[in-house]
Scaffold this motif. Structure first.
Motif, PDB file in Angstrom:
ATOM      1  N   TYR A  80       0.845  -1.191   0.000  1.00 24.97           N
ATOM      2  CA  TYR A  80       0.000   0.000   0.000  1.00 24.97           C
ATOM      3  C   TYR A  80       0.882   1.243   0.000  1.00 24.97           C
ATOM      4  O   TYR A  80       1.756   1.396   0.848  1.00 24.97           O
ATOM      5  N   LEU A  81       0.649   2.113  -0.965  1.00 25.34           N
ATOM      6  CA  LEU A  81       1.402   3.369  -1.035  1.00 25.34           C
ATOM      7  C   LEU A  81       0.405   4.520  -0.865  1.00 25.34           C
ATOM      8  O   LEU A  81      -0.446   4.749  -1.736  1.00 25.34           O
ATOM      9  N   PRO A  82       0.482   5.235   0.251  1.00 23.70           N
ATOM     10  CA  PRO A  82      -0.560   6.200   0.629  1.00 23.70           C
ATOM     11  C   PRO A  82      -0.740   7.376  -0.320  1.00 23.70           C
ATOM     12  O   PRO A  82      -1.799   7.990  -0.338  1.00 23.70           O
ATOM     13  N   LYS A  83       0.242   7.699  -1.141  1.00 25.88           N
ATOM     14  CA  LYS A  83       0.093   8.857  -2.031  1.00 25.88           C
ATOM     15  C   LYS A  83      -0.680   8.531  -3.310  1.00 25.88           C
ATOM     16  O   LYS A  83      -0.909   9.395  -4.147  1.00 25.88           O
ATOM     17  N   GLY A  84      -1.055   7.271  -3.466  1.00 32.53           N
ATOM     18  CA  GLY A  84      -1.940   6.899  -4.572  1.00 32.53           C
ATOM     19  C   GLY A  84      -1.247   6.806  -5.918  1.00 32.53           C
ATOM     20  O   GLY A  84      -0.031   6.650  -6.017  1.00 32.53           O
ATOM     21  N   CYS A  85      -2.058   6.935  -6.976  1.00 33.84           N
ATOM     22  CA  CYS A  85      -1.527   6.742  -8.331  1.00 33.84           C
ATOM     23  C   CYS A  85      -0.912   8.021  -8.877  1.00 33.84           C
ATOM     24  O   CYS A  85      -1.256   9.131  -8.463  1.00 33.84           O
ATOM     25  N   LEU A  86      -0.007   7.848  -9.824  1.00 30.38           N
ATOM     26  CA  LEU A  86       0.733   8.967 -10.394  1.00 30.38           C
ATOM     27  C   LEU A  86      -0.189   9.945 -11.115  1.00 30.38           C
ATOM     28  O   LEU A  86       0.040  11.154 -11.074  1.00 30.38           O
ATOM     29  N   ARG A  87      -1.210   9.446 -11.777  1.00 26.56           N
ATOM     30  CA  ARG A  87      -2.112  10.331 -12.521  1.00 26.56           C
ATOM     31  C   ARG A  87      -2.707  11.394 -11.603  1.00 26.56           C
ATOM     32  O   ARG A  87      -2.649  12.594 -11.897  1.00 26.56           O
ATOM     33  N   GLU A  88      -3.259  10.965 -10.477  1.00 23.54           N
ATOM     34  CA  GLU A  88      -3.875  11.920  -9.556  1.00 23.54           C
ATOM     35  C   GLU A  88      -2.827  12.781  -8.860  1.00 23.54           C
ATOM     36  O   GLU A  88      -3.050  13.958  -8.590  1.00 23.54           O
ATOM     37  N   TYR A  89      -1.679  12.193  -8.577  1.00 16.29           N
ATOM     38  CA  TYR A  89      -0.605  12.941  -7.924  1.00 16.29           C
ATOM     39  C   TYR A  89      -0.122  14.085  -8.808  1.00 16.29           C
ATOM     40  O   TYR A  89       0.112  15.204  -8.327  1.00 16.29           O
ATOM     41  N   LEU A  90       0.015  13.823 -10.105  1.00 17.16           N
ATOM     42  CA  LEU A  90       0.425  14.872 -11.034  1.00 17.16           C
ATOM     43  C   LEU A  90      -0.602  15.997 -11.093  1.00 17.16           C
ATOM     44  O   LEU A  90      -0.249  17.183 -11.094  1.00 17.16           O
ATOM     45  N   GLN A  91      -1.876  15.627 -11.136  1.00 15.11           N
ATOM     46  CA  GLN A  91      -2.945  16.623 -11.222  1.00 15.11           C
ATOM     47  C   GLN A  91      -2.955  17.528  -9.991  1.00 15.11           C
ATOM     48  O   GLN A  91      -3.152  18.740 -10.091  1.00 15.11           O
ATOM     49  N   LYS A  92      -2.715  16.935  -8.828  1.00 19.91           N
ATOM     50  CA  LYS A  92      -2.804  17.690  -7.566  1.00 19.91           C
ATOM     51  C   LYS A  92      -1.548  18.496  -7.261  1.00 19.91           C
ATOM     52  O   LYS A  92      -1.606  19.479  -6.523  1.00 19.91           O
ATOM     53  N   ASN A  93      -0.408  18.084  -7.805  1.00 24.86           N
ATOM     54  CA  ASN A  93       0.866  18.698  -7.407  1.00 24.86           C
ATOM     55  C   ASN A  93       1.629  19.348  -8.556  1.00 24.86           C
ATOM     56  O   ASN A  93       2.840  19.553  -8.461  1.00 24.86           O
ATOM     57  N   GLN A  94       0.934  19.711  -9.609  1.00 24.18           N
ATOM     58  CA  GLN A  94       1.595  20.253 -10.796  1.00 24.18           C
ATOM     59  C   GLN A  94       2.512  21.427 -10.468  1.00 24.18           C
ATOM     60  O   GLN A  94       3.617  21.529 -11.004  1.00 24.18           O
TER      61      GLN A  94
END
Length: 206
Positions: free
Chosen positions: A3-17
């Motif tokens: 389990y990786l708490p920061k989730g998937c890369l797609r959503e991470y990119l959208q939130k942290n651009q």
């Protein structure tokens, strides 16, 4: 799978651009590339490489996930033919996968090129691979989407360069999208190129 708490890369990119510069994107690309190189060395084909299937451990480390479609290559072949029905992430697929259900390390390289595109668009929904290709083909076509998509690819239509994307990175994407499998680079060749690009970004900043 861990389990990786920061989730998937797609959503991470959208939130942290705002705080992910090109150097960081190239780090992620290099890590994904090295992971795919290892999978290939073990004779595995992923078949579903996309930002939604990359997991973020922390700001500096991503991991390939979702091996639901992964297949071990037969000992006597360098490709795998899919025979079971089911939905497929067609906008990430290589031409031979669309036309003949053939998957190989070369088709994974094609998908990696689409992941590079996703990285440098920060997985913006309006610029997603599906949105871009649907715009190219028009949304009122009666034929199945796969037929139109294959026709576009045969006519050398490809995803556009993301806004602000370095020309060298877009060139790597295009090399991954060579119509002929034999003309696509290997992951072992892409890794050093991505590392060199990342190093050059560091020198510019330094």
């Amino acid at each position: 799978m861990e389990y990786l708490p920061k989730g998937c890369l797609r959503e991470y990119l959208q939130k942290n651009q705002e705080r992910l510069d090109h150097k960081r994107l190239l780090l992620y690309a290099w890590q994904i590339c090295k992971g795919m190189e290892y999978l290939g060395s073990q004779r595995y084909v992923h078949r579903d490489l996309a930002s939604r299937n990359i997991l973020v451990e922390n700001e500096t480390h991503v991991k390939i996930g979702d091996f639901g479609l992964a297949k071990l290559l037969p000992q006597d072949k360098e490709y795998y033919v899919v025979r079971e029905p089911g939905q497929s992430p067609v906008f990430w697929y290589a031409p031979e996968s669309l036309s003949d259900n053939v998957f190989s390390r070369e088709s994974d390289v094609w998908s990696f090129g689409v992941v590079l595109y996703e990285l440098f668009t920060y997985s913006n929904r309006s610029q997603s691979p599906s949105e871009e290709f649907l715009r190219m083909m028009g949304r009122d076509k009666p034929m199945p989407i796969i037929c139109h998509l294959l026709e576009l690819l045969k006519n050398d239509r490809r995803l556009p360069a993301p806004p602000g994307c370095p020309a060298e990175v877009h060139s790597l994407m295009l090399s991954c999208w060579a119509f002929s499998q034999s003309k696509r680079p290997k992951f072992s060749e892409l890794g050093p190129k991505l590392e060199a690009l990342r190093d050059s970004r560091s020198k510019v900043r330094g």
